[in-house]
Design a protein around this motif. Sequence first.
Motif, short mmCIF file in Angstrom:
data_model
loop_
_atom_site.label_atom_id
_atom_site.label_comp_id
_atom_site.label_asym_id
_atom_site.label_seq_id
_atom_site.Cartn_x
_atom_site.Cartn_y
_atom_site.Cartn_z
N PRO A 1 -53.74 -12.56 -9.76
CA PRO A 1 -54.00 -11.56 -10.81
C PRO A 1 -55.48 -11.15 -10.83
CG PRO A 1 -52.74 -13.42 -11.67
CD PRO A 1 -53.24 -13.83 -10.32
N GLY A 2 -55.73 -9.90 -11.08
CA GLY A 2 -57.10 -9.44 -11.22
C GLY A 2 -57.84 -9.52 -9.89
N ALA A 3 -58.91 -10.30 -9.85
CA ALA A 3 -59.69 -10.47 -8.63
C ALA A 3 -58.85 -11.15 -7.57
CB ALA A 3 -60.95 -11.28 -8.93
N SER A 4 -59.20 -10.94 -6.30
CA SER A 4 -58.43 -11.53 -5.20
C SER A 4 -58.52 -13.05 -5.22
CB SER A 4 -58.94 -10.99 -3.86
OG SER A 4 -60.21 -11.54 -3.57
N CYS A 5 -57.58 -13.67 -4.52
CA CYS A 5 -57.56 -15.14 -4.45
C CYS A 5 -58.85 -15.68 -3.85
CB CYS A 5 -56.40 -15.62 -3.58
SG CYS A 5 -54.76 -15.14 -4.13
N GLN A 6 -59.45 -14.91 -2.90
CA GLN A 6 -60.62 -15.39 -2.18
C GLN A 6 -61.94 -15.14 -2.93
OE1 GLN A 6 -58.07 -13.59 -0.67
NE2 GLN A 6 -57.26 -15.48 0.25
N SER A 7 -61.97 -14.13 -3.78
CA SER A 7 -63.26 -13.72 -4.37
C SER A 7 -63.56 -14.39 -5.71
CB SER A 7 -63.28 -12.20 -4.56
OG SER A 7 -62.29 -11.81 -5.51
N ALA A 8 -62.58 -15.13 -6.27
CA ALA A 8 -62.79 -15.70 -7.60
C ALA A 8 -61.95 -16.96 -7.76
CB ALA A 8 -62.41 -14.69 -8.68
N PHE A 9 -62.31 -17.73 -8.78
CA PHE A 9 -61.49 -18.88 -9.16
C PHE A 9 -60.21 -18.40 -9.85
CE2 PHE A 9 -65.43 -21.21 -8.63
CZ PHE A 9 -65.02 -22.49 -8.29
N HIS A 10 -59.11 -19.09 -9.56
CA HIS A 10 -57.84 -18.89 -10.25
C HIS A 10 -57.26 -20.27 -10.56
CE1 HIS A 10 -57.57 -14.53 -9.51
NE2 HIS A 10 -58.21 -14.81 -8.37
N THR A 11 -56.38 -20.32 -11.52
CA THR A 11 -55.79 -21.59 -11.93
C THR A 11 -54.34 -21.64 -11.48
OG1 THR A 11 -57.23 -21.59 -13.84
CG2 THR A 11 -55.42 -23.15 -13.86
N TYR A 12 -54.02 -22.72 -10.75
CA TYR A 12 -52.70 -22.89 -10.15
C TYR A 12 -52.02 -24.08 -10.83
CZ TYR A 12 -54.95 -19.88 -6.76
OH TYR A 12 -55.64 -18.84 -6.18
N ARG A 13 -50.81 -23.84 -11.33
CA ARG A 13 -50.11 -24.86 -12.11
C ARG A 13 -48.68 -25.04 -11.61
NH1 ARG A 13 -49.80 -22.68 -17.30
NH2 ARG A 13 -47.57 -22.53 -17.65
N PHE A 14 -48.25 -26.29 -11.65
CA PHE A 14 -46.86 -26.64 -11.34
C PHE A 14 -46.30 -27.44 -12.50
CE2 PHE A 14 -44.02 -30.02 -9.89
CZ PHE A 14 -43.02 -29.31 -9.27
N GLU A 15 -45.06 -27.16 -12.89
CA GLU A 15 -44.39 -27.92 -13.94
C GLU A 15 -43.04 -28.42 -13.45
OE1 GLU A 15 -46.30 -25.49 -17.78
OE2 GLU A 15 -44.12 -25.51 -17.47
N TRP A 16 -42.78 -29.66 -13.78
CA TRP A 16 -41.48 -30.30 -13.52
C TRP A 16 -40.90 -30.60 -14.89
CZ3 TRP A 16 -41.34 -35.61 -10.50
CH2 TRP A 16 -40.05 -36.14 -10.54
N ASP A 17 -39.86 -29.87 -15.25
CA ASP A 17 -39.33 -29.89 -16.61
C ASP A 17 -37.98 -30.61 -16.64
OD1 ASP A 17 -38.53 -29.42 -19.20
OD2 ASP A 17 -39.05 -27.29 -19.19
N ARG A 18 -37.98 -31.79 -17.27
CA ARG A 18 -36.74 -32.57 -17.43
C ARG A 18 -36.19 -32.45 -18.86
NH1 ARG A 18 -37.95 -38.50 -15.49
NH2 ARG A 18 -35.68 -38.70 -15.76
N SER A 19 -36.76 -31.53 -19.65
CA SER A 19 -36.25 -31.31 -21.01
C SER A 19 -35.10 -30.31 -21.02
CB SER A 19 -37.37 -30.84 -21.93
OG SER A 19 -37.76 -29.50 -21.61
N LEU A 20 -34.92 -29.60 -19.89
CA LEU A 20 -33.87 -28.59 -19.78
C LEU A 20 -32.72 -29.09 -18.92
CD1 LEU A 20 -36.08 -25.46 -19.00
CD2 LEU A 20 -35.21 -26.19 -21.23
N THR A 21 -31.55 -28.54 -19.15
CA THR A 21 -30.39 -28.78 -18.29
C THR A 21 -29.90 -27.44 -17.75
OG1 THR A 21 -29.76 -30.72 -19.60
CG2 THR A 21 -28.09 -29.78 -18.14
N PRO A 22 -29.94 -27.21 -16.44
CA PRO A 22 -30.47 -28.11 -15.41
C PRO A 22 -32.00 -28.20 -15.46
CG PRO A 22 -29.93 -25.98 -14.46
CD PRO A 22 -29.44 -25.94 -15.88
N ASN A 23 -32.53 -29.30 -14.87
CA ASN A 23 -33.98 -29.45 -14.77
C ASN A 23 -34.57 -28.28 -13.97
OD1 ASN A 23 -34.20 -33.10 -14.37
ND2 ASN A 23 -33.41 -31.87 -16.04
N GLU A 24 -35.86 -28.00 -14.23
CA GLU A 24 -36.53 -26.89 -13.54
C GLU A 24 -37.85 -27.33 -12.92
OE1 GLU A 24 -35.17 -22.85 -15.97
OE2 GLU A 24 -37.26 -23.54 -16.07
#
Length: 471
Positions: A207-230
Amino acid sequence: MLAAALPLTLALAGFVGLTGTGTAQGAVPPAPGWTLQWSDDFDGADRALPSSANWQTDTGHGYPGGPGNWGTGEIQNYTASPDNLSLDGNGNLRITPLRDGAGNWTSGRIETRRSDFKAPAGGTLRIESRIQMPNVTGAAASGYWPAFWALGSPYRGNYWNWPGIGEFDIMENVNGLNSVWGVLHCGVNPGGPCNETTGIGASRACPGASCQSAFHTYRFEWDRSLTPNELRWYVDDQLFHTVRQNQMDAASWSNMTDHAGYFILLNVAIGGAFPDALGGPTPTAATVPGRPMLVDYVAVWTRGGGSNPTDPPPTGSSTLYARPGAGLGDSTGSAASVTLASAGGANYDGTPNNPQVFTSSGITRTYNGGSTQFDLFVDAGTNIGNGPQVRVSYDRTGDGVWDRTETYQYFATDPLPGYEHYTQAKGLKSSTGSHGNLVNGKVRIEVWNAIGGGAGTLGVGNQSVVRIPFN
């Protein structure tokens, strides 16, 4: 999306909704509603190595006994040199690929010492990092392959059980393209429920600036509160990839999730199956060395659920950490170490000699038919020929009689400073008695040097772990 053509691509994604312009943001930001389980904000002096309590450094062209070129066809040699791997003095980790006059490439790769990052039962795990990819594009970026990812803990000490143990590629990028890929690897190779070796992936522009030219925040979630898990992947808080439990067979999902957890990796590879697939043979003569990946922080949170990542997994294998002061129980949350006395040149193979002893008592559990597993952090420093060994004993009723005793083959350490992983993969040397239910029972582990002429070190606190086969 194309990933590695051999076992091992890249892992996990993170977020905090900050995009920045290349400067460090300091401490790990707050995450309301989440509980911080572990983090590193890479504060320290310029050219200092990352914390050895948090990270171990991979070197060479592959794990000992594992697939060559890290299983991906990448060509660089990973080193522990601060030229390739160091803090930058501004609150970032800096991983820099370099090329020498003969055309040989070097770079850096680290992985967390902890390998128990897991979504709590009924809750969610969140792994994230704020990263600026190497600031290079076009022909000059041919062959660059930065990544932030995670591998299932059973991979350590085996190196041939991929992809069944699971791999979460949170952020990977190739050839300086303005795109982030998020990928899941699982099942069997080739083919299987995750379409290996490609994996189940998605990509999008940063989003916004390119991946190479700026910091970006990368997140992964493992959700076991839902059925099916996500499983979910984000960049700057924007969801771009989801995989659900019902997209694959139950056995593949279980093999990927019903183990102790995951460890996290950061690296910049050069060349290999993924960049080659999107740009022909890489790198090329036009590829420019010396463009680092900068990492502001890595953090792990959990939310909800009735347990945390160090509690017994759903399969019932209880997880016990060797603690300072000879205890055996939950992780202390911080790293420490104890000394393993020298064998003095004698042979104590199978017979404890001045062991470090860790005990847990008052345990009432049902035997589940499995077997003992362990992951001990051992280091002989520069000593040559040490052989740490472990014995695990079970007193089923707490009456002082060890009903089941298992002694494992000793582990031959290398003469290089830095922890190595001694696991049950070394094999069982001998055993006595049989397993049965624990009723107010005890578990004891003894660790000693079976051979060698020097002292060693055992990591404790949040490091060495034994998994007992009880529900």
